[in-house]
Design an enzyme around this catalytic site. Structure first.
Site, PDB file in Angstrom:
ATOM      1  N   HIS A  97      73.658  87.605 -33.581  1.00  0.00           N
ATOM      2  CA  HIS A  97      73.270  87.515 -34.997  1.00  0.00           C
ATOM      3  C   HIS A  97      72.746  86.134 -35.371  1.00  0.00           C
ATOM      4  CE1 HIS A  97      77.010  85.479 -36.453  1.00  0.00           C
ATOM      5  NE2 HIS A  97      77.634  86.204 -35.552  1.00  0.00           N
ATOM      6  N   ASP A  99      72.641  84.928 -38.631  1.00  0.00           N
ATOM      7  CA  ASP A  99      73.292  84.305 -39.789  1.00  0.00           C
ATOM      8  C   ASP A  99      74.528  83.513 -39.380  1.00  0.00           C
ATOM      9  OD1 ASP A  99      74.228  87.008 -39.200  1.00  0.00           O
ATOM     10  OD2 ASP A  99      75.591  86.760 -40.882  1.00  0.00           O
ATOM     11  N   ASP A 131      79.031  80.379 -32.948  1.00  0.00           N
ATOM     12  CA  ASP A 131      78.900  81.680 -33.627  1.00  0.00           C
ATOM     13  C   ASP A 131      77.578  81.744 -34.371  1.00  0.00           C
ATOM     14  OD1 ASP A 131      79.384  84.091 -34.816  1.00  0.00           O
ATOM     15  OD2 ASP A 131      80.802  83.317 -36.281  1.00  0.00           O
ATOM     16  N   GLU A 165      75.428  89.614 -40.265  1.00  0.00           N
ATOM     17  CA  GLU A 165      76.651  90.013 -39.558  1.00  0.00           C
ATOM     18  C   GLU A 165      77.902  89.553 -40.301  1.00  0.00           C
ATOM     19  OE1 GLU A 165      80.113  90.045 -37.120  1.00  0.00           O
ATOM     20  OE2 GLU A 165      79.153  88.193 -37.757  1.00  0.00           O
ATOM     21  N   GLU A 166      77.825  88.346 -40.858  1.00  0.00           N
ATOM     22  CA  GLU A 166      79.026  87.755 -41.461  1.00  0.00           C
ATOM     23  C   GLU A 166      79.419  88.428 -42.781  1.00  0.00           C
ATOM     24  OE1 GLU A 166      80.784  85.860 -39.790  1.00  0.00           O
ATOM     25  OE2 GLU A 166      79.536  84.742 -38.385  1.00  0.00           O
ATOM     26  N   ASP A 192      79.944  88.141 -29.256  1.00  0.00           N
ATOM     27  CA  ASP A 192      80.319  87.497 -30.518  1.00  0.00           C
ATOM     28  C   ASP A 192      81.832  87.387 -30.590  1.00  0.00           C
ATOM     29  OD1 ASP A 192      80.000  86.350 -32.957  1.00  0.00           O
ATOM     30  OD2 ASP A 192      79.631  88.210 -34.046  1.00  0.00           O
ATOM     31  N   HIS A 387      83.668  79.458 -37.367  1.00  0.00           N
ATOM     32  CA  HIS A 387      84.054  79.380 -38.784  1.00  0.00           C
ATOM     33  C   HIS A 387      84.884  78.132 -39.101  1.00  0.00           C
ATOM     34  CE1 HIS A 387      83.447  83.989 -39.503  1.00  0.00           C
ATOM     35  NE2 HIS A 387      82.624  83.515 -38.588  1.00  0.00           N
TER      36      HIS A 387
HETATM   37 ZN   LIG Z   1      79.650  85.928 -35.080  1.00  0.00          ZN
END
Ligand SMILES: [Zn+2]
Length: 411
Positions: A97, A99, A131, A165-166, A192, A387
């Site tokens: 992904h 984003d 990520d 995705e997030e 992921d 994150h």
């Molecule tokens: Zn991710």
């Protein structure tokens, strides 16, 4: 023949390492944050990616832009790049992904600023490095290595680069699946998530329950709490009560899952009053729950509502449950799926590693595949700093994962 090819490809990937780092840095520099989080989406980042893709010379590149008026470009990009094989067997997909989550508190970024990538001690720091930048670049360069050596993959390889995705994938993988782009026999890897040594292949996930509790009391001056009703205090009591009740009532263990029990975490709280001498009249608190598949989510919601009504009666506050996400775990696939075997073989050959198969807390693109009855696995080699502030990726992991993908393309 194949062993010679493998050796040549591994060598080629090593040679491409500086280019991979450079690509990752260029991608990190463009924040692709969702409009929900105050960002402008993935369009700018996708334009940079398109340049890489064109340069590698994929056999086809297709775009699926999904309309979204909340971002400046008016669209959320999804890109599929294919490298053809001579066989018409099922495809091998690698889905990453574009984003990223927001930086979070910028002052916690002590190594470098969130979107100013920095290379240090064999790592690349920056939001989106792990990520999902590491895997995105690894998949890209696995194909580049094959292409640059003129080697065709055993089965056609498709790289999907998706948006959103997030925030639940409504503008991303859900759209691609709905368009019927994936065959039930296709081999799908969603890199992921994973473990620091790459020894864990995720084939199942827990159910997901996200909700917030809105507590309405009565605002008052800090010196006269007796004429108000402190929503802050009540909300804390409610959160703790929920925490204890849910953990004790739904306490079964299942060692197939990493974190072998259900988790019920009080997470975000919305800002309340502006001054410390105001007794808050309203509180909004959030929970993120990852629940073992054996539990019925409605049973858990009933229990939550029970706790809330108990506290309504006890305190006189209005306490409401607002459900934000309720996603029952799709049936776990059996461990013998072809894609698991392919990855296991590649890991054994590339690293001498025997990978374990299991389930995790969930929440990646893989869930949507599984829901659609299409097997998908989650695997990568990561420290799991996604994150977090000072998110990084280890360059060697990126290079080594690229080798594993390349090998999967040959086997
Ligand atoms: Zn991710």
């Amino acid at each position: 023949m194949r062993l010679m090819q493998t050796e040549a490809i591994f060598h080629q990937i090593e040679r491409l390492k500086p280019e991979m780092v450079d690509a990752l840095i260029k991608l990190i520099r463009v924040p692709a944050v969702a409009p929900e989080n105050g960002g402008d989406g993935e369009t700018l980042k996708s334009e940079i990616l398109m340049k890489f893709l064109e340069n590698i010379g994929f056999d086809s590149i297709e775009r699926f832009d999904i309309e979204d008026s909340r971002v400046m470009s008016g669209k959320r990009p999804n890109i599929i790049a294919v490298c053809q094989s001579d066989s018409d067997a099922e495809k091998l997909w690698i889905v990453t992904h574009l984003d990223v989550v927001p930086a979070g508190e910028e002052k916690l970024w002590t190594v470098t600023n969130s979107f100013e990538p920095l290379v240090r001690d064999g790592k690349v720091y920056g939001r989106g490095s792990e990520d999902n930048g590491q895997s995105l670049v690894a998949s890209l360069y696995a194909v580049k290595a094959l292409k640059s050596l003129g080697i065709k993959p055993m089965r056609s390889v498709a790289l999907a680069f998706v948006s959103d995705e997030e925030q639940g994938s409504k503008f991303g993988i859900q759209q691609l699946i709905a368009r019927g782009l994936f065959g039930k026999k296709d081999l799908i890897v969603v890199p992921d998530g994973g473990r620091p040594d790459g020894s864990f292949i995720e084939i199942a996930e827990k159910s997901l329950l996200w909700f917030r509790i809105r507590t309405i009391g009565k605002q008052a001056h800090g010196s006269l709490p007796n004429v108000g009703l402190n929503a802050n205090r009540i909300a804390m009591q409610v959160a703790l009560a929920l925490d204890q009740r849910l953990h004790s009532k739904f306490s079964l263990q299942d060692d197939f899952f990493d974190v072998p029990y259900s988790t019920f975490e009080p997470t975000k709280r919305e800002k309340n009053v502006d001054a410390l001498n105001i007794v808050p009249g309203e509180d909004v608190s959030y929970f993120d729950c990852r629940i073992l598949p054996k539990y019925d989510l409605d049973e858990i919601l009933d229990e939550i509502n029970k706790v809330l009504s108990e506290f309504e009666v006890k305190t006189g506050a209005k306490i409401k449950l607002e459900l934000l996400m309720k996603q029952a775990s799709p049936k776990p696939m059996v461990g013998s799926e072809e894609v698991v075997n392919l990855l296991r073989k590649a890991l054994k050959e590339a690293r001498g590693l025997d990978a374990r198969v299991g389930g995790i807390g969930g929440g990646s693109c893989a869930a949507f595949f599984r829901e659609a009855g299409i097997p998908a696995i989650v695997w990568s080699t990561v420290d799991e700093v996604m994150h977090q502030p000072n998110e990084y990726t280890i360059i060697e992991n990126m290079v080594s994962d690229a080798k594993v993908y390349a090998l999967m393309m040959l086997l």
